[in-house]
Design an enzyme around this catalytic site. Structure first.
Site, mmCIF file in Angstrom:
data_model
loop_
_atom_site.group_PDB
_atom_site.id
_atom_site.type_symbol
_atom_site.label_atom_id
_atom_site.label_comp_id
_atom_site.label_asym_id
_atom_site.label_seq_id
_atom_site.Cartn_x
_atom_site.Cartn_y
_atom_site.Cartn_z
ATOM 1 N N ASN A 9 0.866 -1.177 0.000
ATOM 2 C CA ASN A 9 0.000 0.000 0.000
ATOM 3 C C ASN A 9 0.901 1.225 0.000
ATOM 4 O OD1 ASN A 9 -1.781 2.070 0.495
ATOM 5 N ND2 ASN A 9 -2.363 1.384 2.554
ATOM 6 N N LYS A 11 0.012 4.260 -0.228
ATOM 7 C CA LYS A 11 -0.662 5.419 0.384
ATOM 8 C C LYS A 11 -0.540 6.648 -0.549
ATOM 9 C CE LYS A 11 -0.047 3.207 4.796
ATOM 10 N NZ LYS A 11 0.096 3.278 6.228
ATOM 11 N N HIS A 96 -9.329 1.269 5.194
ATOM 12 C CA HIS A 96 -8.039 1.418 5.874
ATOM 13 C C HIS A 96 -8.232 2.334 7.088
ATOM 14 C CE1 HIS A 96 -3.899 2.536 6.699
ATOM 15 N NE2 HIS A 96 -3.545 1.445 6.037
ATOM 16 N N GLU A 98 -6.615 4.731 8.115
ATOM 17 C CA GLU A 98 -6.437 6.157 7.809
ATOM 18 C C GLU A 98 -7.706 6.734 7.189
ATOM 19 O OE1 GLU A 98 -2.824 5.549 5.601
ATOM 20 O OE2 GLU A 98 -1.861 4.942 7.468
ATOM 21 N N GLU A 168 -4.860 -4.864 10.775
ATOM 22 C CA GLU A 168 -3.822 -3.845 10.915
ATOM 23 C C GLU A 168 -4.012 -3.121 12.248
ATOM 24 O OE1 GLU A 168 -2.154 -2.721 6.762
ATOM 25 O OE2 GLU A 168 -3.699 -1.277 7.291
ATOM 26 N N GLY A 174 3.130 2.290 10.615
ATOM 27 C CA GLY A 174 4.074 3.386 10.423
ATOM 28 C C GLY A 174 4.868 3.734 11.674
ATOM 29 N N SER A 214 3.935 -2.258 10.053
ATOM 30 C CA SER A 214 5.398 -2.358 10.164
ATOM 31 C C SER A 214 5.939 -3.734 9.800
ATOM 32 C CB SER A 214 5.859 -1.947 11.567
ATOM 33 O OG SER A 214 5.515 -0.600 11.827
#
Ligand code: 13P
Length: 254
Positions: A9, A11, A96, A98, A168, A174, A214
């Site tokens: 991904n 992003k 996701h 985010e 996730e 991240g 990660s």
């Protein structure tokens, strides 16, 4: 040998020129194109055609990071499943964390998107996972259950072949901090059991459950070795050809 889905991904990174270069570099690491895992990269919308072009004649697949629920119409700034198919996508990341956090996507909307994606012949990668405070409170399973149930309630067991769920944990995205293999396996097994409750064990075995947060060459082997981890959804480490290809290579050894 297990067949994993190794998904990247990107992003909001990699404009068309940079995306083409990175995709070419990744694919050129596999001159003979022989790997048994499925390899997928999801660039920003605008870079999808460039990546599809770079992957032509290779086994690499391209996907999107989001989609709208309507076919077309007055939805400024949105993209439909039909457009993604024409551009060469096979997968779409949906929900996701985010998007849930910054764009206020609800469980209900995520479920509608997953249904739309499947109905239109693409495969959704539905992201679920708790934030740190929820894990500290010990309610991470409740959170994941709510997110998974919302999606399964909109789908039928016949769609199990075409459903991918990505666990996730938001605290691992991240941050460089990864769930331990035991933490990942615990939730992956829990998700598998939830699917079994909805659709029975035969169908639940067909749903692929990816780990994201990660994942990198250093930890990919122990994560992918877990029984219910069927692949990875990789952010940062998929932005470098070397580390993405290293993870793909590791998946070939398990
Ligand atoms: P990182 O691998 O950078 O933690 O990102 C994970 C992720 O959000 C993939 O969707």
């Amino acid at each position: 040998m297990r067949k994993f889905l190794i998904a990247g991904n990107w992003k909001m990174n990699a404009a068309p020129d940079a995306a083409y270069k990175l995709a070419e570099e990744i694919a050129s690491g596999w001159k003979d194109n022989t790997f048994s895992s499925e390899a997928l990269l999801c660039p920003p919308y605008i870079s999808i055609p460039a990546v599809a072009e770079a992957f032509k004649g290779t086994a690499f697949k391209v996907g999107a990071q989001n989609v709208h629920t309507e076919n077309d119409g007055a939805y400024t700034g949105e993209i439909s499943t039909g457009m993604l198919k024409v551009a060469g996508c096979e997968y779409v990341i949906v929900g996701h964390s985010e998007r849930r956090e910054y764009f206020h996507e609800t469980d209900e909307l995520v479920a509608q998107k997953a249904k739309k994606v499947i109905d239109d012949g693409l495969i959704p990668i539905v992201c679920v996972g708790e934030v740190l405070s929820q894990r500290k409170e010990g309610i991470h399973q409740d959170v994941v259950q709510r997110q998974v149930d919302a999606v399964l309630n909109h789908l039928g067991k016949d769609e199990s072949d075409n459903l991918v769920i990505a666990y996730e944990p938001v605290w691992a995205i991240g941050t460089g901090e990864t769930a331990t293999p035991e933490q990942a396996q615990e939730i992956h097994q829990f998700i598998r059991e939830l699917i079994t409750r909805h659709w029975g064990s035969e169908s639940s075995e067909k749903v692929r459950i990816l780990y994201g947060g990660s994942m990198k060459p250093d930890n990919a082997e122990e994560l992918l070795s877990q029984k219910d981890v069927d692949g990875g959804l990789i952010g940062g480490a998929s932005m470098k050809a070397e580390s993405y290809n290293e993870i793909l290579k590791i998946s070939e050894t398990i």
